[in-house]
Design a protein around this motif. Structure first.
Motif, PDB file in Angstrom:
ATOM      1  N   PRO A 161     -16.012  16.855   1.530  1.00  0.00           N
ATOM      2  CA  PRO A 161     -16.484  17.925   1.659  1.00  0.00           C
ATOM      3  C   PRO A 161     -17.674  18.253   0.878  1.00  0.00           C
ATOM      4  N   THR A 162     -17.812  17.489  -0.195  1.00  0.00           N
ATOM      5  CA  THR A 162     -18.956  17.664  -1.114  1.00  0.00           C
ATOM      6  C   THR A 162     -20.196  16.947  -1.044  1.00  0.00           C
ATOM      7  N   SER A 163     -20.110  15.867  -0.070  1.00  0.00           N
ATOM      8  CA  SER A 163     -21.180  15.102   0.184  1.00  0.00           C
ATOM      9  C   SER A 163     -22.550  15.804   0.612  1.00  0.00           C
ATOM     10  N   GLY A 164     -23.567  15.445  -0.164  1.00  0.00           N
ATOM     11  CA  GLY A 164     -24.683  16.094   0.203  1.00  0.00           C
ATOM     12  C   GLY A 164     -25.004  17.615  -0.321  1.00  0.00           C
ATOM     13  N   VAL A 188     -18.754  23.224  -5.805  1.00  0.00           N
ATOM     14  CA  VAL A 188     -17.443  23.767  -6.547  1.00  0.00           C
ATOM     15  C   VAL A 188     -17.174  25.242  -5.682  1.00  0.00           C
ATOM     16  N   THR A 189     -18.245  25.685  -4.828  1.00  0.00           N
ATOM     17  CA  THR A 189     -17.828  26.824  -4.119  1.00  0.00           C
ATOM     18  C   THR A 189     -17.043  26.186  -2.609  1.00  0.00           C
ATOM     19  N   VAL A 190     -17.212  25.229  -2.114  1.00  0.00           N
ATOM     20  CA  VAL A 190     -16.434  24.770  -1.033  1.00  0.00           C
ATOM     21  C   VAL A 190     -15.325  24.254  -1.416  1.00  0.00           C
ATOM     22  N   THR A 192     -14.989  16.844   9.706  1.00  0.00           N
ATOM     23  CA  THR A 192     -15.376  15.626   9.302  1.00  0.00           C
ATOM     24  C   THR A 192     -16.703  15.571   8.375  1.00  0.00           C
ATOM     25  N   GLN A 193     -16.776  14.528   7.859  1.00  0.00           N
ATOM     26  CA  GLN A 193     -17.877  14.471   6.811  1.00  0.00           C
ATOM     27  C   GLN A 193     -19.433  15.054   7.113  1.00  0.00           C
ATOM     28  N   GLU A 194     -19.671  14.636   8.375  1.00  0.00           N
ATOM     29  CA  GLU A 194     -20.952  15.482   9.124  1.00  0.00           C
ATOM     30  C   GLU A 194     -20.631  16.500   9.774  1.00  0.00           C
ATOM     31  N   ILE A 210      -3.696  20.422   2.201  1.00  0.00           N
ATOM     32  CA  ILE A 210      -4.980  19.984   2.396  1.00  0.00           C
ATOM     33  C   ILE A 210      -4.948  18.580   1.717  1.00  0.00           C
ATOM     34  N   LEU A 211      -5.544  17.701   2.439  1.00  0.00           N
ATOM     35  CA  LEU A 211      -5.990  16.450   1.752  1.00  0.00           C
ATOM     36  C   LEU A 211      -7.699  16.178   2.134  1.00  0.00           C
ATOM     37  N   CYS A 212      -8.140  15.754   1.027  1.00  0.00           N
ATOM     38  CA  CYS A 212      -9.605  15.394   1.170  1.00  0.00           C
ATOM     39  C   CYS A 212      -9.947  14.283   0.364  1.00  0.00           C
ATOM     40  N   THR A 213     -10.783  13.554   0.732  1.00  0.00           N
ATOM     41  CA  THR A 213     -11.413  12.433   0.316  1.00  0.00           C
ATOM     42  C   THR A 213     -12.573  12.983  -0.703  1.00  0.00           C
TER      43      THR A 213
END
Ligand SMILES: Nc1ncnc2c1ncn2[C@@H]1O[C@H](COP(=O)(O)OP(=O)(O)OP(=O)(O)O)[C@@H](O)[C@H]1O
Length: 772
Positions: free
Chosen positions: A171-174, A181-183, A83-85, A197-200
């Motif tokens: 995954p990069t929000s916030g 970049v690390t994530v 999840t985003q959170e 892997i699919l990510c928004t």
């Protein structure tokens, strides 16, 4: 890691006739790292939810295949969702968090050693070894591990069950750019190990964008592009849409497809220029050279345009003459070509079909065919692009409309040139008023999204026809995969044990219940000193009743509030883990009750020990224990009410705001504030829903029976001390017929009733939030 391919055919999702996703065709190979990009509201999260079987509302049409199969009942174990959170318990360490996730999600046959090894492996893969034993923190607690580390722990929680497909929402929000970049590089390395892997993602910087293998470009729920990330720029170039040098390609792509973007006219301008350029070149010679009958369409359009262009004719007589000549010649040409190309067009079509077939069976050949299309566009590149456009026009009314935009503009004032240049076409007109009016109109057009919608529709339909679509979205795709057997997780009892152990660990570390214990001692001391050695005079009668009432109410409130501050937050974790089918609602709820109860027994015991003797209530062992029992019961009623309110409320804030509304009737109908006899009969039934009214009845009877009272001089009325015997007092306050035993039983019944209602509320809430 064994990844699984994901394929969708005509995936369409709508809510109340509002189409959120429209005809999405994708073919994602196993081990690919796919990015879903698009402007806000494009449908990225909805697509991710649909692909991960998380939409339990609206109408989902079309098909989704995971490893060539539709989703089976246990198929969800093949994928995990991040999840985003970053929803996790702040008072656990990353190692503990992953360990508990393992106890819920790994196979029931996994030994502790295997689980520890898996956790250690995930910590290593996600580069979390350094902070593995640091408290996560945050979420109202003191700061623990960093934001990037939290994100990686969140990802790690999904990896414990060894999924084959990983869905990651933003995954990069916030995160700052370095951490982002690390994530992403961690995710990239997971995909390189075989995980699909699919990510928004929102506005990725170039370095991040380049890490993705495939790009899904969405706008208004439509697929504008799906193909290799690295070829997206090249794809749009064929329509004259060029990312300016130095600009971030991801930002440029989002700008390009954002429907409400007022900058969109910039792209329309580019596109128009490109179209005109191609048209000119095509007009010069390709008309007769080409074998495709579709190519006559732009001329047809141009012919129409000229026929309609009356204002232009008026302005320029000479031009009109020239146009009329051109028109004549084009009509003749058209007739010639139509005749000529009828047979050749059919031949060409056949050839195309053959190519397409070839494409779908042989991906390498498809690549070649695709690049041949690109090379077509470089060789006689202009011709090929124009061909593509004219195909789209002839095949689809929507595109005809797009091409007509400039043509009809002269009639409807939809003037791209003036929009893009900011200059009026009638710059020679001296009438200032007219100019002003025109500029006003232009401003209106710039913010009008009609044109951009058509532009978008063009891009969408163009993509549908492109070889990219054939090759990447509609082909059969990857066949080299292996579907893992669904995991049979641990027995529910083992999960309950894990939940209880986690519950005690977090409760002690978070000190919420410790605070509750300390609070009851402090409140008892305070009340004890206020009512210190309560007297046995007439004033003492009211004081004793007040003291008994306060003992009950304060314990109800303290336990209610202690639950309201903790459970709603844990409910968020419960809902997240329920999405992964970590454990049942029953196990979670039971574990909460088991962890809560010892504290709700200890606090009233300490409260009674301090208050009873400080205030000097009746010194009798039976009376003391009945007092203690009533306070313990009422404390547990408060916590049960807290469970019910927390479980039934959507947010912690809602639960906290509802709580006072439930406490007010409890206070009012307890029998101390208002004489219950004087309450209107229409409302008097409420006292039977008030557990404190039963408790007060039991405590008053318990305290006043056999107690003797005296009078101070001032309290003697006409030489008589009015209430000297406890029984008289009970009679006076209508507690004469109260049965201590039954009142305690009635009061105690509120605990299972409220606990059961709390369980139902949690079950309903889970059903509403996650659909099961
Ligand atoms: N449950 C819902 N009910 C009604 N409309 C919804 C619902 N969920 C999503 N939508 C609508 O669907 C569209 C796509 O939403 P979605 O959250 O998928 O977009 P997004 O691309 O992820 O946006 P963002 O980048 O801002 O998160 C939006 O217009 C949104 O208002």
């Amino acid at each position: 890691m064994k990844g699984l391919p994901v394929k969708t055919t005509n995936l369409t999702f709508s809510i109340n006739e509002n189409t959120i996703l429209e005809n999405i065709n994708l073919n994602i190979n196993s081990g690919e790292f796919v990015c879903i990009l698009g402007p806000s509201g494009a449908g990225k999260t909805t697509l991710l939810n649909a692909l991960s079987n998380r939409v339990h509302y609206g109408d989902l049409e079309g098909n989704i295949y995971y490893g060539g199969q539709k989703l089976s009942k246990n198929g969800e174990s093949a994928f995990a969702f991040v999840t985003q959170e970053d929803i996790m318990l702040p008072s656990l360490t990353p190692r503990e968090t992953l360990d508990y996730a393992g106890r819920f999600l790994m196979s029931g046959e996994t030994t502790k050693k295997e689980r520890d090894d898996r956790v250690a492996e995930i910590l290593r893969m996600l580069r979390l070894n350094k902070c593995a034993d640091t408290l996560i923190g945050g979420f109202g607690k003191k700061r623990g591990i960093s934001g990037g580390e939290r994100k990686r722990v969140n990802i790690g929680m999904s990896l414990v069950k060894d999924p084959q497909i990983l869905f990651v929402d933003e995954p990069t929000s916030g995160l700052d750019s370095g951490t982002a970049v690390t994530v992403i590089s961690v995710l990239k390395s997971l995909s390189q190990q075989g995980l699909t892997i699919l990510c928004t993602i929102h506005q990725p910087r170039k370095q991040i964008f380049d890490m993705f293998d495939r790009l899904i470009l969405l706008s208004s729920g439509k697929l504008v592009y799906y193909g290799p990330t690295q070829r997206s720029e090249e794809y749009f170039q064929q329509y004259g849409l060029q990312c300016p040098k130095g600009e971030n390609i991801a930002d440029w792509l989002i700008d390009l497809i954002e429907v409400k973007n007022v900058k969109q006219h910039k792209f329309l301008k580019e596109f128009q220029k490109h179209k005109k350029k191609k048209k000119k070149k095509t007009r010069k010679g390709s008309m007769l050279k080409t074998k495709d009958q579709n190519q006559i369409i732009p001329n047809k359009g141009r012919r129409k345009k000229k026929g309609r262009n009356t204002r232009k004719k008026k302005r320029n007589h000479h031009k009109r003459k020239k146009n009329s000549k051109e028109k004549k010649s084009k009509t003749q040409t058209k007739t010639k070509i139509t005749k000529k190309s009828k047979s050749k067009g059919a031949h060409h079509k056949k050839k195309n079909n053959k190519n397409n077939k070839h494409n779908s069976t042989n991906s390498e050949a498809s690549e070649a065919s695709e690049s041949s299309e690109s090379s077509e566009s470089s060789e006689s590149s202009e011709t090929s692009t124009t061909t593509e456009m004219s195909e789209s026009i002839s095949d689809n009314d929507k595109e005809v409309v797009l091409f007509k935009l400039t043509e009809t503009s002269e009639e409807s004032d939809f003037d791209f040139e003036s929009i893009t240049t900011g200059r009026s076409r009638n710059s020679n007109t001296k009438n200032k008023k007219q100019k002003k009016k025109k500029r006003k109109k232009q401003r209106k057009i710039q913010t009008d999204s009609v044109g951009t919608h058509k532009f978008l529709d063009f891009l969408v339909s163009q993509y549908q026809k492109s070889s990219f679509c054939q090759k990447y979205a509609k082909s059969d795709g990857d066949k080299t995969y292996e579907i893992s057997k669904p995991v049979k997780t641990a027995k529910e009892f083992s999960k309950l044990k894990a939940l209880i152990s986690r519950g005690f660990k977090t409760t002690i570390r978070e000190k919420s219940k410790i605070i509750r214990v300390v609070q009851s001692v402090i409140v008892a001391l305070f009340v004890g000193f206020v009512f210190f050695d309560v007297s046995s005079t007439q004033d003492g009668i009211r004081d004793r009743m007040g003291l008994l009432f306060f003992a009950l109410i304060s314990n109800t409130m303290l336990s209610l509030i202690s639950v309201l501050f903790v459970l709603p937050k844990e409910k968020i974790i419960f809902l997240k883990e329920s999405q992964d089918r970590a454990y049942s609602t029953k196990s979670f709820y039971l574990s909460k009750v088991i962890v809560d109860t010892p504290f709700e027994v200890l606090s009233p015991i300490l409260f009674t020990l301090v208050l009873y003797w400080t205030a000097g209530l009746k010194s009798n062992v039976d009376t003391f224990f009945i007092f203690m029992l009533c306070v313990i019961i009422v404390g547990n009623i408060g916590s049960s009410l807290g469970f019910f309110l927390s479980a039934g409320s959507r947010t912690p804030e809602t639960a906290l705001s509802i709580a006072p509304a439930t406490l007010i009737p409890i206070l009012m109908f307890a029998g101390f504030v208002v004489d219950l006899e004087s309450i209107p009969s229409a409302l008097s039934w409420i006292q039977y829903l008030d557990p404190v009214s039963f408790g007060l009845g039991a405590l008053v009877k318990n305290e006043f029976t056999d107690l003797e009272f005296s009078c101070l001089d001032k309290e003697i009325i006409q030489g008589i001390c009015p209430l000297t015997k406890g029984e008289d007092i009970l009679k006076y306050y209508n507690y004469e017929d109260v049965s201590i035993f039954w009142n305690i039983i009635y009061m105690a019944l509120f605990i299972p009733i409220l606990r059961f209602l709390g369980y139902l509320a949690l079950k309903i809430s889970r059903k509403k939030e996650i659909g099961r």
